[in-house]
Design a protein around this motif. Structure first.
Motif, mmCIF file in Angstrom:
data_model
loop_
_atom_site.group_PDB
_atom_site.id
_atom_site.type_symbol
_atom_site.label_atom_id
_atom_site.label_comp_id
_atom_site.label_asym_id
_atom_site.label_seq_id
_atom_site.Cartn_x
_atom_site.Cartn_y
_atom_site.Cartn_z
ATOM 1 N N PHE A 17 0.832 -1.204 0.000
ATOM 2 C CA PHE A 17 0.000 0.000 0.000
ATOM 3 C C PHE A 17 0.869 1.257 0.000
ATOM 4 O O PHE A 17 0.649 2.176 -0.791
ATOM 5 N N ILE A 18 1.843 1.305 0.884
ATOM 6 C CA ILE A 18 2.703 2.490 0.990
ATOM 7 C C ILE A 18 3.524 2.659 -0.288
ATOM 8 O O ILE A 18 3.680 3.776 -0.794
ATOM 9 N N LEU A 19 4.028 1.552 -0.821
ATOM 10 C CA LEU A 19 4.800 1.600 -2.059
ATOM 11 C C LEU A 19 3.944 2.094 -3.222
ATOM 12 O O LEU A 19 4.353 2.967 -3.992
ATOM 13 N N GLU A 24 2.481 6.492 -6.923
ATOM 14 C CA GLU A 24 1.456 7.351 -7.518
ATOM 15 C C GLU A 24 1.849 8.826 -7.399
ATOM 16 O O GLU A 24 1.661 9.593 -8.333
ATOM 17 N N PHE A 25 2.395 9.214 -6.244
ATOM 18 C CA PHE A 25 2.820 10.597 -6.059
ATOM 19 C C PHE A 25 4.018 10.942 -6.938
ATOM 20 O O PHE A 25 4.171 12.081 -7.356
ATOM 21 N N SER A 28 2.385 10.501 -10.924
ATOM 22 C CA SER A 28 1.242 11.333 -11.290
ATOM 23 C C SER A 28 0.805 12.204 -10.110
ATOM 24 O O SER A 28 -0.298 12.052 -9.589
ATOM 25 N N PRO A 29 1.678 13.125 -9.661
ATOM 26 C CA PRO A 29 1.370 13.888 -8.453
ATOM 27 C C PRO A 29 0.108 14.736 -8.558
ATOM 28 O O PRO A 29 -0.652 14.844 -7.595
ATOM 29 N N GLU A 30 -0.140 15.308 -9.721
ATOM 30 C CA GLU A 30 -1.289 16.213 -9.849
ATOM 31 C C GLU A 30 -2.630 15.484 -9.742
ATOM 32 O O GLU A 30 -3.609 16.072 -9.301
ATOM 33 N N THR A 31 -2.682 14.213 -10.115
ATOM 34 C CA THR A 31 -3.943 13.476 -10.003
ATOM 35 C C THR A 31 -4.056 12.743 -8.671
ATOM 36 O O THR A 31 -5.158 12.441 -8.226
ATOM 37 N N PHE A 49 7.248 19.241 -4.558
ATOM 38 C CA PHE A 49 7.030 18.819 -3.178
ATOM 39 C C PHE A 49 6.185 17.557 -3.107
ATOM 40 O O PHE A 49 6.335 16.747 -2.198
ATOM 41 N N LEU A 50 5.293 17.385 -4.066
ATOM 42 C CA LEU A 50 4.475 16.172 -4.101
ATOM 43 C C LEU A 50 5.337 14.957 -4.428
ATOM 44 O O LEU A 50 5.133 13.878 -3.865
ATOM 45 N N VAL A 51 6.299 15.134 -5.309
ATOM 46 C CA VAL A 51 7.212 14.046 -5.648
ATOM 47 C C VAL A 51 8.057 13.682 -4.420
ATOM 48 O O VAL A 51 8.307 12.502 -4.156
ATOM 49 N N ILE A 52 8.461 14.678 -3.654
ATOM 50 C CA ILE A 52 9.211 14.426 -2.426
ATOM 51 C C ILE A 52 8.390 13.561 -1.481
ATOM 52 O O ILE A 52 8.899 12.621 -0.873
ATOM 53 N N LYS A 53 7.109 13.843 -1.358
ATOM 54 C CA LYS A 53 6.222 13.029 -0.519
ATOM 55 C C LYS A 53 6.186 11.597 -1.037
ATOM 56 O O LYS A 53 6.209 10.630 -0.268
ATOM 57 N N GLY A 54 6.146 11.441 -2.351
ATOM 58 C CA GLY A 54 6.146 10.106 -2.934
ATOM 59 C C GLY A 54 7.432 9.351 -2.652
ATOM 60 O O GLY A 54 7.412 8.160 -2.316
#
Length: 141
Positions: A17-19, A24-25, A28-31, A49-54
């Motif tokens: 789930f976490i992977l 996904e982040f 496809s961070p925007e979706t 910053f969304l990619v960093i979260k991913g």
């Protein structure tokens, strides 16, 4: 089904789930971002910053995965307990920024709480049995 098998299935489910969520982040961070629970997201250059979260999520999953695959169950339990803080932090962030209460509790808090339960169950499974008290051998009369 043994406690060890249940714990293994639960830990593997968290890892996947976490992977998945982290990938996904990254891809496809925007979706993916609206499902996190915050009311607004950065756009333009802020999407980095969304990619960093991913990346954070992928690394958290890989740490758990390595511990599971190598059989380091006690360390896996500790990692689950510590990594739950990230999910609780995500919940707090959503709540602090007036995001979705349902997502904060139903996704982030639930995930974190289940990670804590899984970690505690693995701790229970891996605890060392207390040694039996030494008794003196009966002496012949």
């Amino acid at each position: 089904m043994s406690l060890q098998k249940i714990n293994t299935v639960l830990a593997a489910a968290f890892i996947l789930f976490i992977l998945w969520f982290g990938m996904e982040f990254i891809l496809s961070p925007e979706t993916t971002a609206p499902g996190f629970g915050l009311p607004t997201w950065p756009s333009g250059d802020g999407e980095g910053f969304l990619v960093i979260k991913g990346i954070r999520d992928v690394v958290l999953a890989l740490v758990l995965g390595v511990l599971l695959v190598t059989g380091q169950r006690r360390a896996l339990a500790w990692a689950l307990l510590v990594e739950a803080i990230a999910a609780y932090g995500d919940m707090a962030t959503v709540l602090a920024h007036h995001g979705s209460l349902a997502t904060a509790l139903g996704v982030h808090c639930l995930t974190a709480s289940l990670m804590v339960v899984n970690g505690l169950l693995i701790m229970r499974e891996t605890r060392k049995a207390a040694p039996a008290p030494a008794t003196a051998a009966p002496q012949p009369a």
